[in-house]
Scaffold this motif. Structure first.
Motif, PDB file in Angstrom:
ATOM      1  N   LEU A   7      26.121  36.314  -0.990  1.00  9.78           N
ATOM      2  CA  LEU A   7      25.698  37.704  -1.141  1.00  9.78           C
ATOM      3  C   LEU A   7      26.786  38.513  -1.853  1.00  9.78           C
ATOM      4  CD1 LEU A   7      23.172  39.228  -0.354  1.00  9.78           C
ATOM      5  CD2 LEU A   7      24.298  39.943   1.744  1.00  9.78           C
ATOM      6  N   ALA A   8      28.054  38.189  -1.537  1.00  6.12           N
ATOM      7  CA  ALA A   8      29.173  38.889  -2.194  1.00  6.12           C
ATOM      8  C   ALA A   8      29.111  38.655  -3.702  1.00  6.12           C
ATOM      9  CB  ALA A   8      30.501  38.398  -1.619  1.00  6.12           C
ATOM     10  N   HIS A   9      28.904  37.376  -4.101  1.00  5.36           N
ATOM     11  CA  HIS A   9      28.754  37.068  -5.535  1.00  5.36           C
ATOM     12  C   HIS A   9      27.591  37.865  -6.126  1.00  5.36           C
ATOM     13  CE1 HIS A   9      31.519  33.758  -5.832  1.00  5.36           C
ATOM     14  NE2 HIS A   9      30.894  32.983  -4.959  1.00  5.36           N
ATOM     15  N   SER A  10      26.440  37.789  -5.438  1.00  5.16           N
ATOM     16  CA  SER A  10      25.205  38.368  -5.969  1.00  5.16           C
ATOM     17  C   SER A  10      25.307  39.872  -6.146  1.00  5.16           C
ATOM     18  CB  SER A  10      24.024  38.049  -5.051  1.00  5.16           C
ATOM     19  OG  SER A  10      23.796  36.669  -5.037  1.00  5.16           O
ATOM     20  N   LEU A  11      25.876  40.548  -5.128  1.00  7.52           N
ATOM     21  CA  LEU A  11      25.950  42.008  -5.207  1.00  7.52           C
ATOM     22  C   LEU A  11      26.913  42.444  -6.309  1.00  7.52           C
ATOM     23  CD1 LEU A  11      25.821  43.027  -1.443  1.00  7.52           C
ATOM     24  CD2 LEU A  11      23.993  43.086  -3.136  1.00  7.52           C
ATOM     25  N   MET A  12      28.010  41.693  -6.468  1.00  9.01           N
ATOM     26  CA  MET A  12      28.962  42.024  -7.540  1.00  9.01           C
ATOM     27  C   MET A  12      28.298  41.798  -8.900  1.00  9.01           C
ATOM     28  SD  MET A  12      32.000  43.197  -8.091  1.00  9.01           S
ATOM     29  CE  MET A  12      33.314  42.879  -6.919  1.00  9.01           C
ATOM     30  N   ALA A  13      27.539  40.696  -9.012  1.00 13.42           N
ATOM     31  CA  ALA A  13      26.849  40.406 -10.280  1.00 13.42           C
ATOM     32  C   ALA A  13      25.850  41.512 -10.593  1.00 13.42           C
ATOM     33  CB  ALA A  13      26.152  39.055 -10.193  1.00 13.42           C
ATOM     34  N   ARG A  14      25.117  41.934  -9.553  1.00  7.16           N
ATOM     35  CA  ARG A  14      24.114  42.978  -9.765  1.00  7.16           C
ATOM     36  C   ARG A  14      24.777  44.285 -10.187  1.00  7.16           C
ATOM     37  NH1 ARG A  14      19.561  43.849  -5.294  1.00  7.16           N
ATOM     38  NH2 ARG A  14      21.173  45.075  -4.317  1.00  7.16           N
ATOM     39  N   HIS A  15      25.957  44.517  -9.622  1.00  8.19           N
ATOM     40  CA  HIS A  15      26.736  45.694  -9.987  1.00  8.19           C
ATOM     41  C   HIS A  15      26.997  45.722 -11.500  1.00  8.19           C
ATOM     42  CE1 HIS A  15      29.805  48.785  -9.759  1.00  8.19           C
ATOM     43  NE2 HIS A  15      30.659  47.985 -10.376  1.00  8.19           N
ATOM     44  N   TYR A  16      27.151  44.534 -12.104  1.00  5.56           N
ATOM     45  CA  TYR A  16      27.389  44.452 -13.549  1.00  5.56           C
ATOM     46  C   TYR A  16      26.098  44.245 -14.343  1.00  5.56           C
ATOM     47  CZ  TYR A  16      32.355  44.387 -12.591  1.00  5.56           C
ATOM     48  OH  TYR A  16      33.613  44.728 -12.182  1.00  5.56           O
ATOM     49  N   GLY A  17      24.973  44.506 -13.679  1.00  2.00           N
ATOM     50  CA  GLY A  17      23.695  44.480 -14.390  1.00  2.00           C
ATOM     51  C   GLY A  17      23.065  43.106 -14.538  1.00  2.00           C
TER      52      GLY A  17
END
Ligand SMILES: [Zn+2]
Length: 359
Positions: free
Chosen positions: A60-70
Motif C-alpha cells: 500500500l505504501a508503494h501504491s499510494l506513493m505511486a498514485r501521488h505521482y499520477g
C-alpha cells in the motif's frame, strides 16, 4: 491476474487474493495443528494473516506513493510468495521511482520497530497471566518478519525495491537504458548467489524460487525498458496499421472467423456508421468459437469498454498503457472515427524494423 478475487478496496485500490494463497493458509493451519503449537491451528492462521496484513501495508505504501505521482494502480495482489502492486507504469523520473520504491521497505522497518516495542510492553504487563506468552510471542514474530521483509527488499537486486532504488540513483547519472542494464546485471548476479545460497547452504527451496523470479523479472524489465526507449518520441501514426478490415455489430461470429481465416488480421475493430463501438481481439474470438454458435452477432461478444489512443500520442506511451492494462489491441481514433489500429505484434514488428534500420 487469473484466479485472483477481490476481497476489498483500500484507499480505492482493489485488494485481490490469489486462490493459491488460500491453500497456503490451509497448509499452515495443518502444519500448526500437527506440530502441536501451543495455540494450535488458530494461532498459525492468525500469524500468517497478520504477516500478510503487513505485506499489504508494505504494498500500500508503494501504491499510494505511486498514485501521488499520477500512476494508476490497478490492484494489490496477494500471492503465496508475497504481495504485488500492479502499477500501470513506474514513474519515468528517477527521483520519483526512488521514492516509490524505497517507501515499501521503510514502512516494513517502521512496522518492525513498532512490533518490537509492542513485544516489550506486553511482555512486561502480561507476565504471569494466562495466555501471557501469546501476545509477546506473536509480536516478536511479527517484528522479525517485518525486519526481514524490510532488509530483504532493500537488497539491490533489480527488480526488487532496492534494485529499483539503485536503478534510479544510476539514472540520475547516466542514460536510463544504461542504468537499467547495470542494475539488471547486479540484480542477476545477486539472484544467482541467492539461488545457490538457498539450495546448498540454507536448504531453502523458497529462496531458490524467489531467486529464479528475480532473475527472470530482471530480464523482462530490461527488455521492456529497451523497447520503450526505442519507441520513445515515435508518433503512433508512424507505426499504426492502416489497411485494416473492420466488422459491424450485426455481423455474425461465423463471418468474422471467415475474414480472419483468409487474411493476416486476427483482431478487429467494430465500427458502426463512422465510429468505433467495440473491439474484437483474437482472444475473444477464440473463446467465442468454443462457447457460442457461429450465428452469434458481434455486438454480443465484442469488448464494449476499451482503451483508445489519439493520433498525437507517442508509441512508447501507448505501449506502456497496453502493458499496464494487459491489453493487446488499441484503436487509434480522431474523435470517434477510426484512423488505424495498433496491436502488440505490430509494435514488435515496428521495433524490429527500426532496430535494423538504426544499425
Ligand atoms: Zn516492496
Amino acid at each position: 491476474m487469473k484466479w485472483s478475487y477481490q476481497v476489498t478496496r483500500l484507499f480505492g485500490i482493489p485488494l485481490r487474493i490469489h486462490v493459491t494463497f488460500l491453500l497456503l493458509l490451509l497448509f499452515f493451519a495443518m502444519a500448526g495443528a500437527r506440530a502441536g503449537e501451543p495455540y494450535g491451528p488458530l494461532y498459525a492462521v492468525a500469524t500468517i494473516v497478520l504477516v500478510f496484513a503487513c505485506v499489504v501495508v508494505h504494498e500500500l505504501a508503494h501504491s499510494l506513493m505511486a498514485r501521488h505521482y499520477g500512476v494508476n494502480v490497478r490492484a494489490i495482489v496477494l500471492l503465496p510468495i508475497g504481495g504485488v502492486s500492479q502499477m500501470e507504469a513506474m514513474p519515468e523520473d528517477p527521483k520519483q521511482e526512488i521514492k516509490v520504491s524505497v517507501v515499501g521497505p521503510l514502512t516494513s522497518l517502521t512496522l518492525a520497530a513498532l512490533f518490537y516495542l509492542l513485544a516489550l510492553v506486553t511482555e512486561q504487563t502480561l507476565s504471569g497471566k494466562s495466555f501471557a506468552t501469546f501476545g509477546p510471542e506473536m509480536f516478536s514474530k511479527l517484528f522479525w518478519i517485518n525486519l526481514m521483509l524490510g532488509l530483504f527488499n532493500i537488497l539491490p537486486a533489480f527488480p526488487m525495491d532496492g534494485g529499483r532504488v539503485l536503478r534510479g540513483v544510476l539514472a540520475t547519472r547516466m542514460e536510463q537504458v544504461r542504468a537499467t542494464k547495470v542494475a539488471v546485471e547486479i540484480g542477476q548476479a545477486i539472484a544467482i548467489l541467492m539461488f545457490f545460497f538457498g539450495i546448498f547452504y540454507l536448504n531453502s527451496l523458497w529462496l531458490a524460487v524467489i531467486a529464479v523470479f528475480i532473475y527472470l523479472g530482471a530480464e523482462g524489465e530490461e527488455h521492456a525498458t529497451m523497447i520503450r526507449a526505442a519507441l520513445r518520441n515515435v508518433p503512433v501514426t508512424r507505426a499504426m496499421l492502416t489497411r485494416i478490415e473492420t466488422v459491424a455489430p450485426q455481423d455474425s461470429l461465423g463471418s468474422v472467423v471467415e475474414k480472419a481465416c483468409h487474411s493476416l488480421q486476427a483482431d478487429f475493430p467494430v465500427v458502426e456508421g463512422d465510429s468505433v463501438v467495440g473491439l474484437l481481439p483474437k482472444e475473444i474470438i477464440f473463446a467465442a468459437i468454443h462457447e457460442t454458435s457461429r450465428e452469434t452477432p458481434v455486438s454480443q461478444i465484442m469488448r464494449k469498454e476499451f482503451l483508445s489512443a489519439t493520433r498525437d500520442e507517442t508509441l512508447d506511451h501507448v505501449f506502456q498503457k497496453m502493458q499496464g492494462q494487459g491489453i493487446s489491441l488499441v484503436p487509434i481514433v480522431e474523435g470517434n472515427r477510426l484512423m488505424g489500429m495498433i496491436n502488440l505484434e505490430q509494435i514488435g514488428k515496428y521495433h524490429m524494423m527500426c532496430e535494423l534500420a538504426g544499425r
